[in-house]
Design an enzyme around this catalytic site. Structure first.
Site, PDB file in Angstrom:
ATOM      1  N   HIS A 224      -3.447   0.744   8.395  1.00 54.62           N
ATOM      2  CA  HIS A 224      -2.073   1.244   8.257  1.00 54.62           C
ATOM      3  C   HIS A 224      -2.030   2.432   7.293  1.00 54.62           C
ATOM      4  CE1 HIS A 224       2.425   0.617   7.818  1.00 54.62           C
ATOM      5  NE2 HIS A 224       2.134   1.399   6.801  1.00 54.62           N
ATOM      6  N   GLU A 225      -2.671   2.276   6.136  1.00 54.88           N
ATOM      7  CA  GLU A 225      -2.601   3.343   5.124  1.00 54.88           C
ATOM      8  C   GLU A 225      -3.354   4.592   5.564  1.00 54.88           C
ATOM      9  OE1 GLU A 225      -0.437   3.126   2.929  1.00 54.88           O
ATOM     10  OE2 GLU A 225      -0.065   0.997   3.259  1.00 54.88           O
TER      11      GLU A 225
ATOM     12  N   HIS B 186      -1.563   6.930   7.823  1.00 56.34           N
ATOM     13  CA  HIS B 186      -0.641   7.880   7.180  1.00 56.34           C
ATOM     14  C   HIS B 186      -1.326   9.225   6.923  1.00 56.34           C
ATOM     15  CE1 HIS B 186       3.044   5.658   6.369  1.00 56.34           C
ATOM     16  NE2 HIS B 186       2.376   4.632   5.899  1.00 56.34           N
TER      17      HIS B 186
ATOM     18  N   GLY C  96       0.830  -1.189   0.000  1.00 56.92           N
ATOM     19  CA  GLY C  96       0.000   0.000   0.000  1.00 56.92           C
ATOM     20  C   GLY C  96       0.863   1.237   0.000  1.00 56.92           C
TER      21      GLY C  96
ATOM     22  N   CYS D 108       6.732  -0.790   6.547  1.00 58.55           N
ATOM     23  CA  CYS D 108       6.288   0.436   5.879  1.00 58.55           C
ATOM     24  C   CYS D 108       7.416   0.928   4.990  1.00 58.55           C
ATOM     25  CB  CYS D 108       5.936   1.494   6.924  1.00 58.55           C
ATOM     26  SG  CYS D 108       5.377   3.052   6.239  1.00 58.55           S
ATOM     27  N   LEU D 109       7.056   1.373   3.783  1.00 59.40           N
ATOM     28  CA  LEU D 109       8.076   1.893   2.873  1.00 59.40           C
ATOM     29  C   LEU D 109       8.767   3.123   3.445  1.00 59.40           C
ATOM     30  CD1 LEU D 109       6.197   1.512  -0.519  1.00 59.40           C
ATOM     31  CD2 LEU D 109       8.085   0.107   0.308  1.00 59.40           C
TER      32      LEU D 109
ATOM     33  N   GLN E 194       3.220   9.939   1.707  1.00 56.82           N
ATOM     34  CA  GLN E 194       4.519   9.270   1.599  1.00 56.82           C
ATOM     35  C   GLN E 194       5.326   9.740   0.392  1.00 56.82           C
ATOM     36  OE1 GLN E 194       2.779   5.099   2.239  1.00 56.82           O
ATOM     37  NE2 GLN E 194       4.800   4.946   3.172  1.00 56.82           N
TER      38      GLN E 194
HETATM   39 NI    NI Z   1       3.243   2.722   5.570  1.00 55.07          NI
END
Ligand code: NI
Length: 177
Positions: A142-143, A146, A47, A100-101, A52
């Protein structure tokens, strides 16, 4: 098409609440969605949220194919979710590993609601209304976090369950997400 740099934890833009999308027909939104999808696929993420890549709009996307960390998890179709609203369907929480990226190379155990309803809009501005559970529910939480400036390490209850992926899961060659 463009793969955009992903901001890493420590960048204040990841801590800033995102604004709702107002114009669903804009060229800017269409370009953002292309860039997000290119970036998510290039990095093998499950995701991605617009903040981000430095865009402060309430836009997330996710897709889950077969995942070796979650062998029993259902797959999740590619979904664009704009201006999301989450409603937990029970008080039940479940801990599981997340990455997470924006926190590359690490994993932590994060409590999430087991089941929830999510509402919002797709890329064409059409309503989305789904009730989901398990890994699908985890990815959405999670997304959407953000969009509120929350990164998963902030939700870890026991920091002993936070560490480097290659140390926690040696030899598994896991991707960040
Ligand atoms: Ni993330």
């Amino acid at each position: 098409m463009a793969v955009r740099p992903v901001l890493k934890m420590g960048d204040p833009r990841l801590l800033t609440p995102a604004q709702p999308v107002v114009d669903f027909a804009s060229v800017e939104l269409a370009q953002l969605l292309v860039d997000m999808r290119d970036t998510m696929y290039a990095l093998n993420g499950a995701g991605l949220a617009a903040p981000q890549i430095g865009v402060g709009l309430q836009v997330v996307m996710f897709e889950v194919n077969a995942n070796p960390r979650y062998p029993d998890a259902e797959t999740v179709p590619f979904t664009v979710l704009i201006n999301p609203v989450l409603t937990p369907l029970s008080d039940a929480l479940e801990e599981d590993w997340e990455g997470c990226l924006s926190v590359p190379g690490m994993r932590g155990r994060v409590p999430r609601h087991v089941a929830l309803r999510y509402q919002g809009f797709d890329a064409a501005g059409q309503p989305i209304d789904r009730s989901v559970s398990g890994f699908h529910a985890r990815v959405v939480q999670h997304e959407v976090d953000h969009l509120q400036g929350i990164l998963y390490p902030m939700r870890i209850r026991d920091l002993r369950h936070f560490g480097y992926t290659e140390t926690l899961f040696p030899g598994q060659n896991l991707q960040d997400d």
